[in-house]
Design a protein around this motif. Structure first.
Motif, short mmCIF file in Angstrom:
data_model
loop_
_atom_site.label_atom_id
_atom_site.label_comp_id
_atom_site.label_asym_id
_atom_site.label_seq_id
_atom_site.Cartn_x
_atom_site.Cartn_y
_atom_site.Cartn_z
N PHE A 101 0.81 -1.22 0.00
CA PHE A 101 0.00 0.00 0.00
C PHE A 101 0.84 1.27 0.00
O PHE A 101 0.28 2.37 0.05
CB PHE A 101 -0.91 0.02 1.23
N ARG A 102 2.15 1.13 -0.05
CA ARG A 102 3.05 2.27 0.15
C ARG A 102 2.72 3.46 -0.75
O ARG A 102 2.80 4.62 -0.32
CB ARG A 102 4.49 1.81 -0.08
N ASP A 103 2.38 3.22 -2.00
CA ASP A 103 2.16 4.31 -2.95
C ASP A 103 0.71 4.74 -3.05
O ASP A 103 0.37 5.60 -3.87
CB ASP A 103 2.66 3.90 -4.34
N ALA A 104 -0.16 4.16 -2.22
CA ALA A 104 -1.58 4.54 -2.26
C ALA A 104 -1.75 5.94 -1.71
O ALA A 104 -1.14 6.33 -0.71
CB ALA A 104 -2.41 3.55 -1.45
N VAL A 105 -2.59 6.71 -2.38
CA VAL A 105 -2.85 8.09 -2.00
C VAL A 105 -4.16 8.16 -1.24
O VAL A 105 -5.13 7.51 -1.63
CB VAL A 105 -2.93 8.99 -3.27
N PRO A 106 -4.21 8.92 -0.15
CA PRO A 106 -5.47 9.04 0.60
C PRO A 106 -6.61 9.47 -0.32
O PRO A 106 -6.46 10.37 -1.14
CB PRO A 106 -5.16 10.12 1.64
N GLY A 107 -7.74 8.78 -0.18
CA GLY A 107 -8.90 9.11 -0.99
C GLY A 107 -9.02 8.29 -2.26
O GLY A 107 -10.08 8.30 -2.91
N GLU A 108 -7.94 7.58 -2.66
CA GLU A 108 -8.00 6.73 -3.84
C GLU A 108 -8.87 5.51 -3.58
O GLU A 108 -8.88 4.96 -2.48
CB GLU A 108 -6.60 6.21 -4.21
N ARG A 109 -9.56 5.06 -4.61
CA ARG A 109 -10.21 3.76 -4.55
C ARG A 109 -9.13 2.68 -4.66
O ARG A 109 -8.33 2.68 -5.59
CB ARG A 109 -11.19 3.60 -5.72
N CYS A 110 -9.10 1.76 -3.71
CA CYS A 110 -8.08 0.71 -3.69
C CYS A 110 -8.73 -0.66 -3.85
O CYS A 110 -9.53 -1.09 -3.01
CB CYS A 110 -7.29 0.75 -2.38
#
Length: 255
Positions: free
Chosen positions: A159-168
């Motif tokens: 999850f390191r590159d996940a941006v807050p608010g992105e759909r994951c």
């Protein structure tokens, strides 16, 4: 004469209860309205040395479901000699002409020193293998967590590159990793348990496969504190090469 008839009856019962469910693939359709407007086809647990479903049939099933993406959630083979057969299935998947992404499963890691040969197949077919990493795919982030059963999973790294608010959207093989994810996700796809493979009570009390099967969680959609996850019954078998009243499955996720 009576014994011959009884023998034929037993063979027929065995076929329709145990072999037919492995051949009669269920196209399972799941709706999880996330507003992404995408159709994802999940194919899990190919186990090419055991499957009763050929590449041609898989190609037809993919064409019928018309997905926007195809996600492969692990367990292709555990033997080097079966890699040419894996390649035939990867070609069938790529022939669909849509983006394909994949993760590895515990049986794949049994290749040990031969694993690079499998990785090379995916590279040649242009199928990214996500091993504790993520990438942006269309209007969502695809997070690939490596196999938890093999001790290869690192959720925080994935999850390191996940941006807050992105759909994951998460893809992984063993859903047990949901117990170690410490952040929200929108949806997770997994396999591993084959839906139990045999509709026999307490089978996972006799053969321990982790905490989820002990709770009866081996297939379908479930929700925990971080999100919703789905466990596919898989396309093939492991161990004994049949199922008992549990159909093989490919899954269409409408997100």
């Amino acid at each position: 004469m009576i014994y011959a008839a009884l023998g034929l009856l037993c063979i027929g019962v065995f076929y329709f209860a145990c072999i037919f469910p492995a051949q009669w693939v269920e196209v399972r359709r799941v709706r999880r309205p996330l507003g992404l407007n995408v159709r994802i086809l999940q194919i899990s647990d190919l186990h090419v040395e055991k499957t009763w479903v050929g590449p041609g049939k898989l190609r037809r099933l993919i064409a019928e479901t018309a997905p926007d993406y195809i996600f492969l959630t692990g367990d292709y083979t555990q033997r080097l000699r079966h890699l040419p057969k894996v390649d035939k299935y990867l070609k069938a998947v790529r022939d669909a002409g849509v983006p394909v992404y994949a993760v590895l499963g515990n049986h794949d890691y049994r290749l040990r020193s031969d694993l690079p040969a499998m990785l090379a197949l995916f590279r040649r077919r242009g199928i990214p293998l996500l091993r504790n990493e993520s990438l942006r795919v269309g209007n969502f982030r695809l997070v690939g967590i490596d196999d938890d059963y093999s001790g290869k999973s690192h959720p925080r790294k994935a999850f390191r590159d996940a941006v807050p608010g992105e759909r994951c959207i998460v893809v992984t093989h063993d859903p047990t990793v949901t117990r170690r994810i410490d952040r929200p996700y929108d949806y997770l796809m997994s396999g591993h348990f084959h839906g139990g493979q045999f509709r026999v009570p307490f089978v996972f009390r006799l053969r321990y496969k982790g905490p989820l099967p002990l709770q009866g969680i081996v297939k379908g959609m479930h929700t925990d504190r971080n999100g919703t996850y789905y466990i596919s019954k898989g396309l093939s078998q492991t161990g004994l090469n049949f199922r008992f009243l549990i159909r093989s499955e490919i899954t269409v996720h409408e997100l």
